[in-house]
Design an enzyme around this catalytic site. Structure first.
Site, PDB file in Angstrom:
ATOM      1  N   HIS A   1       0.840  -1.205   0.000  1.00 19.14           N
ATOM      2  CA  HIS A   1       0.000   0.000   0.000  1.00 19.14           C
ATOM      3  C   HIS A   1       0.875   1.254   0.000  1.00 19.14           C
ATOM      4  O   HIS A   1       0.619   2.201  -0.748  1.00 19.14           O
ATOM      5  CB  HIS A   1      -0.888   0.055   1.253  1.00 19.14           C
ATOM      6  N   SER A  20      -3.542  -7.811   2.993  1.00 16.40           N
ATOM      7  CA  SER A  20      -3.811  -7.608   4.415  1.00 16.40           C
ATOM      8  C   SER A  20      -4.321  -8.890   5.058  1.00 16.40           C
ATOM      9  O   SER A  20      -3.949  -9.227   6.181  1.00 16.40           O
ATOM     10  CB  SER A  20      -4.822  -6.479   4.608  1.00 16.40           C
ATOM     11  N   ARG A  22      -2.145  -5.923  -8.113  1.00 14.06           N
ATOM     12  CA  ARG A  22      -1.126  -6.951  -7.926  1.00 14.06           C
ATOM     13  C   ARG A  22      -1.119  -7.962  -9.064  1.00 14.06           C
ATOM     14  O   ARG A  22      -0.097  -8.558  -9.362  1.00 14.06           O
ATOM     15  CB  ARG A  22      -1.351  -7.691  -6.605  1.00 14.06           C
ATOM     16  N   LYS A  44     -15.794  -7.834   5.200  1.00 11.82           N
ATOM     17  CA  LYS A  44     -14.504  -8.258   5.745  1.00 11.82           C
ATOM     18  C   LYS A  44     -14.541  -8.248   7.270  1.00 11.82           C
ATOM     19  O   LYS A  44     -15.219  -7.435   7.880  1.00 11.82           O
ATOM     20  CB  LYS A  44     -13.386  -7.309   5.297  1.00 11.82           C
TER      21      LYS A  44
END
Length: 159
Positions: A17, A128, A91, A41
């Protein structure tokens, strides 16, 4: 002034990040790091903690501000902040497949464009979720996260 929003739940913020945010600062006068809460999440840190961690971590970058995104659409948040660009790190092609429909919707809803920045290859494996799992199982994530995250994940330092 060229202003962009770099949104995410950042739970926790990691070096991938940080790399994308730092690169965005070379393209925009101001980058607003918008900390969101994704109801789908399971968060390790509260939104207030994530804002605090980001503030503590991003002090080395000029032109960066951090704020909670609150409720509502990202496109509306961008317009309220006077930003017409969203910055997203990618990514892999899987990220693009996920992000592209949202980018199109944001452009159609509010005229907000999305700029995709490909992640540096040394960070493409970071997420994460993976970092939280590794930390919970006792793995060393110190090479991948800023000190502000690391000290909050260690029970001995969480006083």
């Amino acid at each position: 002034m060229r202003r962009a929003v770099c949104p995410g739940s950042f739970d926790p913020i990691h070096n991938g990040h940080l790399e994308v945010i730092a690169r965005a600062t070379s393209l925009f006068d101001e980058v607003i790091v918008a900390i969101s809460t994704n109801p789908s999440k399971k968060h390790r840190f509260t939104q207030d903690e994530r804002v605090e961690i980001a503030h503590e971590t991003l002090t080395y970058l000029r032109g960066v501000s951090v704020m909670p995104m609150g409720e509502g659409l990202l496109a509306q948040f961008c317009r309220a902040q006077g930003a017409n660009v969203i910055v997203k790190g990618l990514r892999s092609s899987h990220d693009l497949d996920f992000e592209l429909p949202m980018a199109t919707m944001n452009r159609q809803l509010a005229g907000v464009e999305t700029l995709f920045i490909p992640a540096e290859s040394s960070y493409t494996h970071l997420s994460s979720t993976l970092l939280k799992e590794v930390a919970a199982l006792g793995g060393d994530i110190s090479p991948f996260v800023p000190k502000a995250v690391l000290k909050r994940l260690k029970p001995d330092d969480a006083a």
